[in-house]
Scaffold this motif. Sequence first.
Motif, mmCIF file in Angstrom:
data_model
loop_
_atom_site.group_PDB
_atom_site.id
_atom_site.type_symbol
_atom_site.label_atom_id
_atom_site.label_comp_id
_atom_site.label_asym_id
_atom_site.label_seq_id
_atom_site.Cartn_x
_atom_site.Cartn_y
_atom_site.Cartn_z
ATOM 1 N N ASP A 46 0.799 -1.231 0.000
ATOM 2 C CA ASP A 46 0.000 0.000 0.000
ATOM 3 C C ASP A 46 0.831 1.281 0.000
ATOM 4 O O ASP A 46 0.479 2.237 -0.687
ATOM 5 N N PRO A 47 1.930 1.370 0.781
ATOM 6 C CA PRO A 47 2.716 2.614 0.736
ATOM 7 C C PRO A 47 3.257 2.916 -0.659
ATOM 8 O O PRO A 47 3.386 4.087 -1.040
ATOM 9 N N ILE A 48 3.562 1.864 -1.422
ATOM 10 C CA ILE A 48 4.037 2.059 -2.789
ATOM 11 C C ILE A 48 2.872 2.359 -3.723
ATOM 12 O O ILE A 48 2.957 3.244 -4.587
ATOM 13 N N ASN A 49 1.785 1.642 -3.543
ATOM 14 C CA ASN A 49 0.641 1.736 -4.445
ATOM 15 C C ASN A 49 -0.199 2.980 -4.208
ATOM 16 O O ASN A 49 -0.665 3.623 -5.152
ATOM 17 N N TRP A 50 -0.408 3.322 -2.914
ATOM 18 C CA TRP A 50 -1.353 4.377 -2.564
ATOM 19 C C TRP A 50 -0.758 5.485 -1.692
ATOM 20 O O TRP A 50 -1.418 6.482 -1.430
ATOM 21 N N GLY A 51 0.472 5.291 -1.228
ATOM 22 C CA GLY A 51 1.108 6.310 -0.398
ATOM 23 C C GLY A 51 0.584 6.376 1.023
ATOM 24 O O GLY A 51 0.805 7.370 1.726
ATOM 25 N N VAL A 52 -0.109 5.316 1.470
ATOM 26 C CA VAL A 52 -0.614 5.244 2.845
ATOM 27 C C VAL A 52 -0.275 3.869 3.406
ATOM 28 O O VAL A 52 0.043 2.934 2.665
ATOM 29 N N HIS A 53 -0.346 3.745 4.730
ATOM 30 C CA HIS A 53 0.018 2.475 5.376
ATOM 31 C C HIS A 53 -0.962 1.355 5.046
ATOM 32 O O HIS A 53 -0.555 0.202 4.891
ATOM 33 N N ASP A 54 -2.250 1.686 4.945
ATOM 34 C CA ASP A 54 -3.245 0.636 4.751
ATOM 35 C C ASP A 54 -4.399 1.169 3.924
ATOM 36 O O ASP A 54 -5.015 2.175 4.279
#
Length: 215
Positions: A110-118
Amino acid sequence: MRQSKMKFSVLLQSIVLGCGLLLTPLISEADAVGLFNYQATPYSGLKPFPKWRKVLEHYKDIPGDCVPGQYNRCAYQKWEALIKQWEKLPKREQLDQVNRHMNLFRYVLDPINWGVHDYWEIPKEFFARFGDCEDYAIAKYFTLRALGWEAADMKIVVLQDMNLGIAHAILVVDFEGKRLVLDNQIGQVVDSKRILHYRPIYSVNEIGWWRHHPK
């Protein structure tokens, strides 16, 4: 989910457990269903799970036109075609096909895909951008729902992988007296009794949620 999510998962667990103390069980403790040698206390309402509620609100959203030559953007349409194809299969084979197909998609944190932890994805996001463990479970859940499986027979389970020391998520399906696991880390659909290294924390479906605890 990987190690980068572990702290978040622990925090989420504490929030969920705290909320659980304030909620009324959905059914009696005697009716609770155990998993991985843990008991489960059921609760009504999904207030503690805003990400899951957002998924339920938007999971039917469809993407734009398929762009030729870009499989990930065309995968939603392929998904719809596969559902029509899988409708003809016996239910046990449907589980195998759904698990095998979704596990072909690439794992992306998620940090790579969406820039958030979850971040919990709806199907069109998973097909367009791939995802991590709970996104596989969500895609499998809604595929089976489209195939006519009952929500009451399925749960997305958030757990701790005790071997790897990381948070993880899977789909568990009740079928013919067994609790079957659809897991992006396991190639085949397996009976939950064969898995000894998972410690369930909570599980959710469209009906409610369950808090897991040792027997």
